[in-house]
Design an enzyme around this catalytic site. Structure first.
Site, mmCIF file in Angstrom:
data_model
loop_
_atom_site.group_PDB
_atom_site.id
_atom_site.type_symbol
_atom_site.label_atom_id
_atom_site.label_comp_id
_atom_site.label_asym_id
_atom_site.label_seq_id
_atom_site.Cartn_x
_atom_site.Cartn_y
_atom_site.Cartn_z
ATOM 1 N N ASP A 139 0.847 -1.199 -0.147
ATOM 2 C CA ASP A 139 -0.016 -0.062 -0.130
ATOM 3 C C ASP A 139 0.900 1.093 0.035
ATOM 4 O OD1 ASP A 139 -2.119 -1.487 0.095
ATOM 5 O OD2 ASP A 139 -2.698 -1.106 2.335
ATOM 6 N N GLN A 140 0.380 2.269 -0.561
ATOM 7 C CA GLN A 140 1.126 3.475 -0.512
ATOM 8 C C GLN A 140 1.546 4.004 0.886
ATOM 9 O OE1 GLN A 140 -1.314 7.103 -1.959
ATOM 10 N NE2 GLN A 140 0.371 8.451 -1.708
#
Length: 323
Positions: A139-140
């Site tokens: 995930d970012q």
């Protein structure tokens, strides 16, 4: 002029004698049908003892098989200087320590400023002709170990290891509350929330998901937990930890405000959330079998500065005993 990656080499064993080349490629080198079709179309793709042959050729003990793949580039990814830490690199793999806040691959609306842009720039500066092939994603706002394959053969092999469950992925998470029991397994099917499509929930009709956890340290207002994934559903750790009443600190999507009831003081939890600007999740360790050397390799990324600071703040209130 076409250029190629370093060849994948296999010396035929005596017990392989009489096998079709195709069979050896599949059983000994693990070449998929898709990759085999691609190699057959490549001028220098499959060689036996230095000569291009049909895959219906029979092999003898001591024969040398060479696979050569054309070098590729990610022409659709703009090179851009973006700092990132390299944990390991050889001619087959690039292992990076992804910083939090960095998207892995360009998506709609995010064509620059991604890890891919930075890696492509790095390879350009080195004069390497390589296509960006992440084997998995983070995930970012999750930091930590991420594996990038430098050719399709390596990408295929590690991807298959992930499907077979032989890749070990460990995470460190700082969570609200205290998991009970302190060590256990969360098995809860995951699927999209019908009311919020970008959000995932545990639901009986979802896809199977399994998470192993172990509380490493207990604090007055939270815990440090080691997590091992045995499946790879979107947002799995965040969803599963929230499902047992221990959402990740700093997680605004699956955090304490989403819990109807909680064993901890909500106001205190919100205060702890203010110590983090993202979910407190870090991919700390990745282990798999190197597709070329056959060795089991492990890569470790130390806690980033923000998580180390959060740990220090939580430790200042640490309880003396871990249940």
């Amino acid at each position: 002029m076409t250029s190629y990656y370093e060849p994948i080499v296999y010396d035929v064993l005596p017990q392989d004698e009489g096998m079709l080349l195709k069979t050896v490629l599949q059983k000994r080198l693990g070449v998929s049908r898709k990759l085999m079709s691609r190699l057959k179309l490549t001028e220098c793709g499959i060689h036996l003892n230095g000569k291009r042959v049909y895959i219906s050729e029979k092999v003898k003990g001591g024969d040398r098989i060479e696979l050569r793949m054309e070098k590729e580039t990610s022409d659709d990814i703009l090179p851009e200087f973006i700092p990132f830490d390299i944990l390991f690199e050889d001619e087959h793999l690039l292992i990076v320590n992804k910083p939090a806040g960095l998207i892995v691959h360009p998506t709609h609306g995010h064509y620059t400023g991604t890890l891919a842009n930075g890696v492509v720039h790095y390879w350009h500066e080195k004069g390497e002709q390589v296509r960006f092939r992440p084997v998995h994603r983070l995930d970012q706002d999750t930091s930590g170990v991420l594996c990038v394959a430098k050719n399709p053969y390596v990408h295929q092999h590690i991807s298959e290891q992930m499907i077979q469950g032989t890749v070990d992925k460990y995470y460190i998470a700082m969570v609200h509350g205290h998991p009970s029991p302190s060590e256990g397994v969360i098995e809860g099917p995951i699927d999209r929330d019908p009311l919020e499509p970008h959000r995932r929930i545990v639901t009986p009709d979802g896809y199977p998901a399994r998470t192993l956890y172990n509380m490493l340290e207990r604090y007055v207002r939270g815990s440090m937990v080691q997590i091992k994934l045995e499946s790879g559903r979107t947002h799995q750790i965040r969803v599963h930890m929230s499902s047992i009443g221990c959402p990740l600190i700093g997680d605004t999507f699956y955090g304490v405000d989403r819990l109807i009831t909680a064993e901890f003081d909500l106001n205190q939890a919100i205060e702890v959330n203010d110590w983090m600007s993202r979910q407190a999740l870090h991919a700390s360790k990745l282990s798999f079998t190197h597709p070329i050397t056959g060795e089991r390799v492990t890569y470790i990324a130390p806690l980033p500065k923000d998580l180390a600071q959060l740990k220090q703040q939580l430790e200042s209130e640490k309880e003396k005993e871990v249940e």
